[in-house]
Design an enzyme around this catalytic site. Sequence first.
Site, short mmCIF file in Angstrom:
data_model
loop_
_atom_site.label_atom_id
_atom_site.label_comp_id
_atom_site.label_asym_id
_atom_site.label_seq_id
_atom_site.Cartn_x
_atom_site.Cartn_y
_atom_site.Cartn_z
N LYS A 240 51.50 39.69 38.17
CA LYS A 240 51.13 39.45 36.93
C LYS A 240 52.05 38.48 36.27
O LYS A 240 52.04 37.34 36.50
CB LYS A 240 51.21 40.97 36.11
N ASP B 78 57.39 51.65 34.78
CA ASP B 78 56.29 50.41 35.49
C ASP B 78 56.84 49.59 34.20
O ASP B 78 56.08 49.50 32.90
CB ASP B 78 55.15 50.81 35.52
O1 P1T Z 1 47.83 44.98 42.25
P1 P1T Z 1 49.41 45.22 42.56
O2 P1T Z 1 50.44 44.12 42.70
O3 P1T Z 1 49.30 45.90 43.78
O4 P1T Z 1 50.07 46.18 41.22
C1 P1T Z 1 49.45 47.30 40.95
C2 P1T Z 1 49.80 47.67 39.41
C3 P1T Z 1 51.14 48.36 39.21
N1 P1T Z 1 51.28 48.52 37.73
C4 P1T Z 1 50.63 48.06 36.86
C5 P1T Z 1 50.87 48.43 35.38
C6 P1T Z 1 49.32 47.38 37.28
O5 P1T Z 1 48.76 46.67 36.05
C7 P1T Z 1 49.09 46.92 38.47
C8 P1T Z 1 47.90 46.16 38.74
N2 P1T Z 1 46.83 46.08 37.74
C9 P1T Z 1 45.68 45.41 37.93
C10 P1T Z 1 45.24 45.01 39.03
C11 P1T Z 1 44.82 45.34 36.50
O6 P1T Z 1 44.01 44.50 36.40
O7 P1T Z 1 45.38 46.17 35.67
#
Ligand code: P1T
Length: 382
Positions: A195, A170
């Site tokens: 992000k 990831d």
């Molecule tokens: O929220 P989404 O687009 O479904 O992504 C999930 C996700 C996957 N991998 C990492 C490293 C992430 O940080 C996240 C989502 N994280 C947040 C919403 C947070 O505030 O950490």
Amino acid sequence: MKFATRAIHAGQAADVATGATIVPIYQTSTFTQSAPGEHKGFEYSRSGNPTRQALETCLASLESAAHGLAFASGLAAENAVLSLLRPGDHVVAGEDLYGGTGRLLRQVFAPLGIRTTFVDTSDGAALSAALEPSTRLVWVETPSNPLLLVTDIAFAAKVTHDNRALLVVDNTFATPYLQRPLELGADIVVHSTTKYAGGHSDVVGGAVLVDDPGLASQLTFYQNAAGGVPGPFDSWLVLRGLKTLALRMRAHCENAASVAAFLASRSEVESVYYPGLPSHPGHELAGQQMSGFGGMVSLRLAGGRDAALHFLQALTYFSLAESLGGVESLASYPAEMTHASLPAEDRERRGISGGLVRLSVGVEDIDDLLADLEQALEASRG
Ligand code: P1T
């Protein structure tokens, strides 16, 4: 073509039909055919859409991948990767990872007979020891959420492949600008494009990047068959965000380094978690496998939960909010926000508790950010 050029041009030639310089938002669910089965490459927008295709091509180019697939969220992208597994398969996953990823493994895939062992993947011996004959996937977040642990991707790829499993990284925190896991031996990269890729906190999205054509065709089948795709406008927002990824990441890294150094100098702060600090256990490794240390900084306030809550309330430019990676600074309290879905004893054991606060350092003027942190630290004394 170099990275910053690819971010602006890969998959983004002028529109053939109209000459539009910027990829249009093809806001259509379907495409007219001249005879049954005779079309211009697109039939129905779940299967493929030109705006999404431009995003997928650009993301693949930035991650040095042959194939890119966009999804409706980071978790939809993760779900697609985990759909490669069958009952009886085993996963080794980092124990410090986004709470929602842990929830997907524990509460969606475990009941389907897919077991996960959570370990500290930044500890090579612990990672190797967790592999079993039935391990099919190793899932690594580096730097990890929220403790910013750094895992050696090349080492993880070697032990994973020796076990005939696939390595998933990831890369949400690092972004392809700072780290390209496929070049280091990983098999699959996943992103929450919500992000840094999107970069403006105005869209939710995800992506999977692979080189292997067999994996690409399984994932493409799943993307269409299960249908968790992003719409044209969301695809376009992420594509627009990518154009400035290089610029933004340089600014995020510079501001985060200043924030980390400032926090480390303050008596209210018990520890600072930032791979760019020489005191961070993963500092040297991060310097080798990343070209910068990123924009995420966590800190532990000596005064515990009360101090953390006062600190968060007092911040002005850092909004108290879930998510990260936008141009604006955000602050979160992982124990009760992003990581609330973890079992309480796991949170406690790993230190996602007490005074732990996570900052997504934005690209505002650093003087304003440091002044804001300073007054909030003073307020944290209660
Ligand atoms: O929220 P989404 O687009 O479904 O992504 C999930 C996700 C996957 N991998 C990492 C490293 C992430 O940080 C996240 C989502 N994280 C947040 C919403 C947070 O505030 O950490």
